[in-house]
Design a protein around this motif. Structure first.
Motif, mmCIF file in Angstrom:
data_model
loop_
_atom_site.group_PDB
_atom_site.id
_atom_site.type_symbol
_atom_site.label_atom_id
_atom_site.label_comp_id
_atom_site.label_asym_id
_atom_site.label_seq_id
_atom_site.Cartn_x
_atom_site.Cartn_y
_atom_site.Cartn_z
ATOM 1 N N PRO A 1 -4.436 -5.578 5.705
ATOM 2 C CA PRO A 1 -3.104 -6.020 6.140
ATOM 3 C C PRO A 1 -2.386 -4.938 6.931
ATOM 4 C CG PRO A 1 -3.085 -5.457 3.803
ATOM 5 C CD PRO A 1 -4.519 -5.392 4.247
ATOM 6 N N GLY A 2 -1.387 -5.362 7.696
ATOM 7 C CA GLY A 2 -0.596 -4.436 8.480
ATOM 8 C C GLY A 2 0.405 -3.685 7.618
ATOM 9 N N SER A 3 1.097 -2.757 8.244
ATOM 10 C CA SER A 3 2.043 -1.910 7.519
ATOM 11 C C SER A 3 3.378 -2.619 7.327
ATOM 12 C CB SER A 3 2.250 -0.605 8.283
ATOM 13 O OG SER A 3 2.748 -0.865 9.583
ATOM 14 N N PHE A 4 4.148 -2.122 6.362
ATOM 15 C CA PHE A 4 5.482 -2.666 6.093
ATOM 16 C C PHE A 4 6.287 -1.630 5.316
ATOM 17 C CE2 PHE A 4 2.549 -4.009 2.793
ATOM 18 C CZ PHE A 4 3.216 -3.716 1.613
ATOM 19 N N GLY A 5 7.589 -1.811 5.298
ATOM 20 C CA GLY A 5 8.458 -0.900 4.583
ATOM 21 C C GLY A 5 8.787 -1.406 3.189
ATOM 22 N N ILE A 6 9.068 -0.475 2.266
ATOM 23 C CA ILE A 6 9.461 -0.847 0.909
ATOM 24 C C ILE A 6 10.631 0.023 0.456
ATOM 25 C CG2 ILE A 6 7.166 -1.654 0.198
ATOM 26 C CD1 ILE A 6 6.814 1.040 -1.266
ATOM 27 N N GLU B 1 12.743 -0.265 -6.014
ATOM 28 C CA GLU B 1 12.459 -1.651 -6.401
ATOM 29 C C GLU B 1 10.957 -1.929 -6.412
ATOM 30 O OE1 GLU B 1 14.564 -4.106 -3.683
ATOM 31 O OE2 GLU B 1 16.509 -3.184 -4.089
ATOM 32 N N HIS B 2 10.145 -0.886 -6.309
ATOM 33 C CA HIS B 2 8.694 -1.068 -6.158
ATOM 34 C C HIS B 2 7.956 -0.182 -7.159
ATOM 35 C CE1 HIS B 2 4.727 -1.122 -4.187
ATOM 36 N NE2 HIS B 2 5.147 -2.187 -3.528
ATOM 37 N N ALA B 3 6.805 -0.667 -7.626
ATOM 38 C CA ALA B 3 6.023 0.093 -8.608
ATOM 39 C C ALA B 3 5.640 1.468 -8.083
ATOM 40 C CB ALA B 3 4.761 -0.682 -8.979
ATOM 41 N N HIS C 1 -0.327 2.486 -11.185
ATOM 42 C CA HIS C 1 -0.663 1.468 -10.192
ATOM 43 C C HIS C 1 -1.876 1.892 -9.363
ATOM 44 C CE1 HIS C 1 1.012 4.088 -7.126
ATOM 45 N NE2 HIS C 1 2.078 4.254 -7.909
ATOM 46 N N LEU C 2 -2.298 1.015 -8.434
ATOM 47 C CA LEU C 2 -3.509 1.250 -7.652
ATOM 48 C C LEU C 2 -3.233 1.672 -6.205
ATOM 49 C CD1 LEU C 2 -5.755 -1.704 -8.906
ATOM 50 C CD2 LEU C 2 -5.762 0.694 -9.639
#
Length: 538
Positions: free
Chosen positions: A137-142, A146-148, A263-264
């Motif tokens: 998949p392509g990149s994205f911001g987080i 709010e993220h593991a 997480h992985l």
């Protein structure tokens, strides 16, 4: 010199009156480039002998960051061709060996004191679009809070970017290329040094010496110098041929610590000095951290991590993770010398990871490999084999892009996206096929041997059929498989390259395993390997 050669090199005998082994190509070097070239050539129908002075992948090729990646940071140095080539190869390799490779997502925390967010987005956009993607998949911001992936990081990091690359068991990648070469008729000779090679107009005559002192002469139509960190030394001291190219030795070191997150995802961090360090989930219970880039002036065969490198990696992690680590937390470390193509870069981290091939046809062909990275090994091998095929009159053409590595043919002989995306389904199928196997052991087998797992388990219908349990989860059947089909002969070969069981088993296991091997192999000459391994019996 223990050879007699006629004036045109047509007849060669050694000092004992034996005729030499004859082949189209003698490959010197059993790292990823040498093994990849041997496989490609053998698949084109050429006769190949590969010799390696130690174990397969004993040095550089088992000391990488275990990544199949385009090299995001190389964009900073405008190496767009290298990055594009590597990005294309990511998915080619993932499809060819889904058992020893897998997609991996990386989290890049945004550090306000470094590059602006818009510049990172631009770099990732370019990374996403330099080559076609089908699997990754392509990149994205987080938002990290709010993220593991934000849980183990310091709270000052609020934003991050996620992008995709791949993970690989680098040592097994080398072994599987050697197995693939042997399956197609190549002879793989480990712990065998090429002591000298003499050039004639139509052939090379080389003397190989095994660890037992036994001498073998080879008469080859061409010679490949894939000696990695020893490439320039091999040219100067063994074949006595000049070269305008040279390699720059850069030491890369890694540490392994008890896992820092659950997480992985993996992380990519940038130190204020500009160097990049990865923190990668490793062997279920650990985190792999590296690498360093340090000039190396010593012997390529005796390289170790320094205390300064350990402290450097620990300090960088403390910059990002809430949980700090120190040198006492390091459970294992490894170092390797990368033979990078010499260029004008003053900074070791900026030295190009691209490769060059030098083909010398002033007599029997000599092809030398300089530089390279593990992600582009298959393309390097394809180009090298193509050059040799042309001068040797072989018209087979390239083939490895559409071929699985041994054990990777989960959905048939052709590489497929399904093999990657549905590998867990294959693992569950194997669980139902061998319900008597301990699940953790069978899962490791499937991840190591793929569709060749039944070869290892042939004739076994219960746990007792695997033979002695030499250590927890390590049975005689696997050790014998390594010895018979993968050229392993010592506990170090088995516990640190054919597997990473050395991380999981108690101290002293290596000595126990070496004693077990010695007891089983004492009556057997080490060169008399099983014929299915593809190794010659001299």
């Amino acid at each position: 010199m223990n050879a007699i050669v006629d004036i045109v090199g047509r007849e060669v005998i050694d000092s004992r009156g034996n005729s030499p082994v004859e082949c189209d190509v003698l490959v010197v070097g059993g790292g990823i480039n040498g093994a990849g070239i041997a496989r490609d050539l053998a698949g084109r129908g050429m006769s190949v002998v590969l010799c390696e002075q130690d174990d397969l992948a004993a040095h550089t090729s088992s000391s990488s960051s275990k990544l199949i990646h385009g090299g995001l940071r190389y964009l900073e140095h405008y190496e767009f061709n290298l990055v594009r080539k590597a990005l294309i190869e990511r998915e080619v390799l993932l499809r060819s060996a889904p058992h020893i490779m897998r997609p991996l997502q990386f989290v890049m925390p945004h550090d306000k004191g470094q590059r602006p967010a818009w510049l990172l987005r631009a770099g990732l956009f370019l990374y996403d679009h330099l080559a076609r993607r089908e699997l990754l998949p392509g990149s994205f911001g987080i938002k990290l809070r709010e993220h593991a992936a934000g849980v183990p990081l310091k709270k000052e990091f609020a934003k991050a970017f996620v992008y995709s690359d791949g993970w690989v068991d680098d040592a097994r990648l080398v072994v599987l290329n050697a197995v693939g070469a042997a399956d197609k008729g190549a002879r793989i000779l480990t712990r065998t040094v090429c002591e000298w090679a003499t050039r004639h107009s139509h052939c090379w005559v080389a003397t190989l010496r095994g660890s037992d002192g036994r001498e073998t002469m080879v008469k080859a139509r061409s010679l490949v110098n894939a000696a990695g960190p020893w490439a320039t030394r091999f040219l100067k001291e063994v074949v006595q041929q000049p070269s305008k190219k040279s390699v720059r030795l850069i030491k890369g070191s890694h540490i392994v610590v008890p896992k820092l997150f659950e997480h992985l995802y993996a992380y990519i961090f940038q130190h204020p000095d500009g160097r990049i360090v990865f923190a990668i989930p490793y062997e279920e219970n650990y985190t792999l951290i590296g690498t360093t880039d340090v000039e190396h002036d010593g012997s390529p065969g005796s390289v170790q991590i320094s205390r300064e490198e350990i402290e450097y990696l620990c300090t960088l992690c403390a910059r990002y993770f809430e949980k700090s680590i120190s040198p006492v937390d390091v459970v294992w470390s490894y170092s390797g010398v990368r033979p990078l193509l010499e260029d004008a870069a003053a900074n070791a981290a900026a030295v190009t990871r691209d490769y060059q091939l030098e083909l010398d046809t002033a007599g029997a062909p000599l092809l030398s490999v300089f530089g390279g990275k593990i992600t582009t090994y298959r393309k390097l091998a394809e180009e090298a084999a193509g050059k040799l095929a042309e001068v040797l009159g072989n018209s087979h053409g390239h083939w490895t892009e559409n071929a699985c590595l041994p054990g990777g043919d989960v959905h048939g002989p052709q590489p497929s996206n399904r093999s990657v995306l549905e590998f867990e389904a294959f693992t569950r199928y194997m669980m139902t096929t061998y319900p008597w196997m301990p699940p953790a052991v069978l899962r490791r087998y499937v991840r190591s041997y793929g569709t060749r797992t039944p070869m290892l388990l042939a004739g076994c219908h219960s746990l007792a059929g695997l033979g002695d349990e030499i250590a927890e989860g390590l049975y005689a059947a696997e050790v014998e498989y390594w010895m018979q089909h993968e050229w392993a002969s010592t506990a170090a070969d088995m516990l640190w390259r054919r597997s990473k069981l050395g991380l999981h088993l108690p101290r002293g296991t290596e000595q126990v395993l070496d004693a077990w091997i010695a007891d089983r192999t004492r009556p057997v000459a080490r060169h008399a390997m099983d014929a299915t391994s593809g190794e010659a019996v001299f």
